[in-house]
Design a protein around this motif. Structure first.
Motif, short mmCIF file in Angstrom:
data_model
loop_
_atom_site.label_atom_id
_atom_site.label_comp_id
_atom_site.label_asym_id
_atom_site.label_seq_id
_atom_site.Cartn_x
_atom_site.Cartn_y
_atom_site.Cartn_z
N VAL A 92 -5.06 10.80 8.11
CA VAL A 92 -4.18 9.47 7.86
C VAL A 92 -4.95 9.14 6.66
O VAL A 92 -6.25 9.06 8.22
CB VAL A 92 -3.45 9.15 8.91
CG1 VAL A 92 -2.60 7.59 7.74
CG2 VAL A 92 -2.41 9.56 9.06
N VAL A 93 -5.12 8.94 5.95
CA VAL A 93 -5.92 7.71 5.33
C VAL A 93 -4.97 6.44 4.76
O VAL A 93 -4.10 6.81 3.52
CB VAL A 93 -6.50 8.60 3.94
CG1 VAL A 93 -7.53 7.00 3.44
CG2 VAL A 93 -6.92 9.60 3.78
N PRO A 132 -5.35 6.51 -10.20
CA PRO A 132 -4.16 7.23 -9.68
C PRO A 132 -2.53 7.03 -9.59
O PRO A 132 -2.10 6.16 -9.02
CB PRO A 132 -5.15 7.20 -8.43
CG PRO A 132 -6.38 6.72 -8.69
CD PRO A 132 -6.19 5.02 -9.12
N ARG A 133 -1.54 8.14 -9.04
CA ARG A 133 -0.48 7.80 -8.98
C ARG A 133 -0.29 7.76 -7.69
O ARG A 133 -1.33 8.07 -6.88
CB ARG A 133 0.41 9.32 -9.45
CG ARG A 133 -0.03 10.35 -8.18
CD ARG A 133 0.70 11.64 -8.24
NE ARG A 133 1.22 11.82 -6.99
CZ ARG A 133 1.41 13.45 -6.84
NH1 ARG A 133 2.91 13.84 -7.74
NH2 ARG A 133 2.43 13.40 -4.99
N LYS A 134 0.63 6.87 -7.27
CA LYS A 134 0.53 5.79 -5.89
C LYS A 134 -0.16 5.36 -5.77
O LYS A 134 -0.34 5.37 -4.15
CB LYS A 134 1.29 6.98 -5.21
CG LYS A 134 2.29 8.53 -5.16
CD LYS A 134 3.87 7.90 -5.49
CE LYS A 134 4.82 9.02 -5.57
NZ LYS A 134 5.90 8.63 -5.17
N PRO A 136 0.82 -1.22 0.17
CA PRO A 136 0.02 0.33 -0.55
C PRO A 136 0.85 1.31 0.21
O PRO A 136 2.04 1.21 0.32
CB PRO A 136 -0.94 -0.48 0.94
CG PRO A 136 0.22 -1.02 2.27
CD PRO A 136 0.75 -1.97 1.12
N ILE A 137 0.59 2.49 -0.30
CA ILE A 137 1.17 3.44 -0.42
C ILE A 137 -0.03 4.54 0.08
O ILE A 137 -1.32 4.47 -0.72
CB ILE A 137 1.57 4.80 -1.36
CG1 ILE A 137 2.46 3.83 -2.32
CG2 ILE A 137 1.38 5.84 -1.07
CD1 ILE A 137 2.98 3.84 -3.43
N HIS A 138 -0.06 4.84 1.33
CA HIS A 138 -1.07 5.80 2.20
C HIS A 138 -0.96 6.98 2.44
O HIS A 138 -0.45 7.75 1.88
CB HIS A 138 -1.06 5.76 3.56
CG HIS A 138 -1.12 3.72 4.14
ND1 HIS A 138 -2.32 3.03 3.63
CD2 HIS A 138 0.07 3.14 3.93
CE1 HIS A 138 -1.89 1.71 4.66
NE2 HIS A 138 -0.08 1.87 4.18
N HIS A 168 4.86 5.42 2.30
CA HIS A 168 4.65 3.34 2.34
C HIS A 168 4.24 3.39 3.41
O HIS A 168 4.25 2.05 3.75
CB HIS A 168 6.23 3.59 1.32
CG HIS A 168 6.44 3.82 0.34
ND1 HIS A 168 6.26 2.97 -0.54
CD2 HIS A 168 7.02 4.39 0.38
CE1 HIS A 168 6.46 3.22 -1.81
NE2 HIS A 168 7.65 4.98 -1.06
N SER A 169 4.30 3.73 4.74
CA SER A 169 3.01 3.14 5.76
C SER A 169 2.95 4.41 6.68
O SER A 169 2.86 5.97 6.41
CB SER A 169 4.73 3.08 6.97
OG SER A 169 5.72 3.93 7.67
#
Length: 164
Positions: free
Chosen positions: A120-121, A142-144, A14-16, A104-105
Motif C-alpha cells: 500500500v502506498v 496522473p489519473r486518480k 487522497p486516493i491511495h 479511497h481509504s
C-alpha cells in the motif's frame, strides 16, 4: 457542477495506491539504489504522522505490506505527490500500470493487499491551489490524483447552458 466555496467548500481527499508483487524488502533495496530515504517504523500511526507534513524538497509516502509500515522520502520532482509517484518512483520500481490499484481509504488498500500480496502506498492529496494551478497551466495530473467532494447526487440531470 458549481460549488459555492463559502457555503460548502470543495474538499480534496487522497486516493491511495496498492502495488501488486512488490515487497517492503524490494522497496528498501530500490530506495537505497536511488538514494531515497526508507525508514521502517513500528506502527501505522507513527508512519502516517511522519508522512503528513509536506516538505518543499522531499515527497513522502507511507508504505505498508499489511504487517509493517515504513516512510519513503524521495527528492521532489513535482509539487504534486501523485505525480512524483507515477513519473519517478513507479517506473524506477519497474511497476506496470496493471499492478496499480486505486483506493479511497487506506483500509480499502490494505484489504486489497490481503487478497493479492503487494504494498500500500499512502499518497497525500494535492491542495486545491495545486489543482487550480495545474488546470490554469493546462497540465494533466496522473489519473486518480484527487477525490473531490461534494459530488453530484445520483440521478442529477446536467444541462449544457449553451443550448438555452
Amino acid at each position: 457542477m458549481l460549488v459555492d466555496q463559502n457555503d460548502q467548500a470543495l474538499r480534496i481527499g487522497p486516493i491511495h495506491r496498492s502495488v501488486a508483487a512488490v515487497t517492503l524488502s524490494d522497496l528498501s533495496e530500490l530506495s537505497e539504489q536511488r538514494g531515497d530515504s526508507f525508514e521502517v517504523l513500528t506502527d501505522r500511526e507513527r508512519a502516517l504522522s511522519c508522512w503528513t507534513d509536506p516538505d518543499d524538497d522531499m515527497a513522502a509516502f507511507a508504505v505498508s505490506d499489511g504487517q509493517a509500515w515504513a516512510v519513503l522520502r524521495t527528492k521532489r520532482t513535482h509539487e504534486v505527490d501523485a505525480t512524483v509517484l507515477h513519473e519517478s518512483l513507479l517506473p524506477a520500481w519497474h511497476v506496470a500500470d496493471q499492478q496499480v490499484g486505486y483506493h479511497h481509504s487506506l483500509d480499502q488498500a490494505l484489504n486489497a493487499t490481503s487478497r493479492q500480496p503487494g504494498l500500500v502506498v499512502a499518497v497525500r492529496p494535492p491542495t486545491l491551489a495545486q489543482v487550480m494551478d495545474a488546470a490554469a497551466r493546462g497540465l494533466r495530473m496522473p489519473r486518480k490524483s484527487t477525490s473531490f467532494s461534494p459530488k453530484p447526487r445520483m440521478g442529477v440531470v446536467m444541462r449544457d447552458l449553451r443550448d438555452a
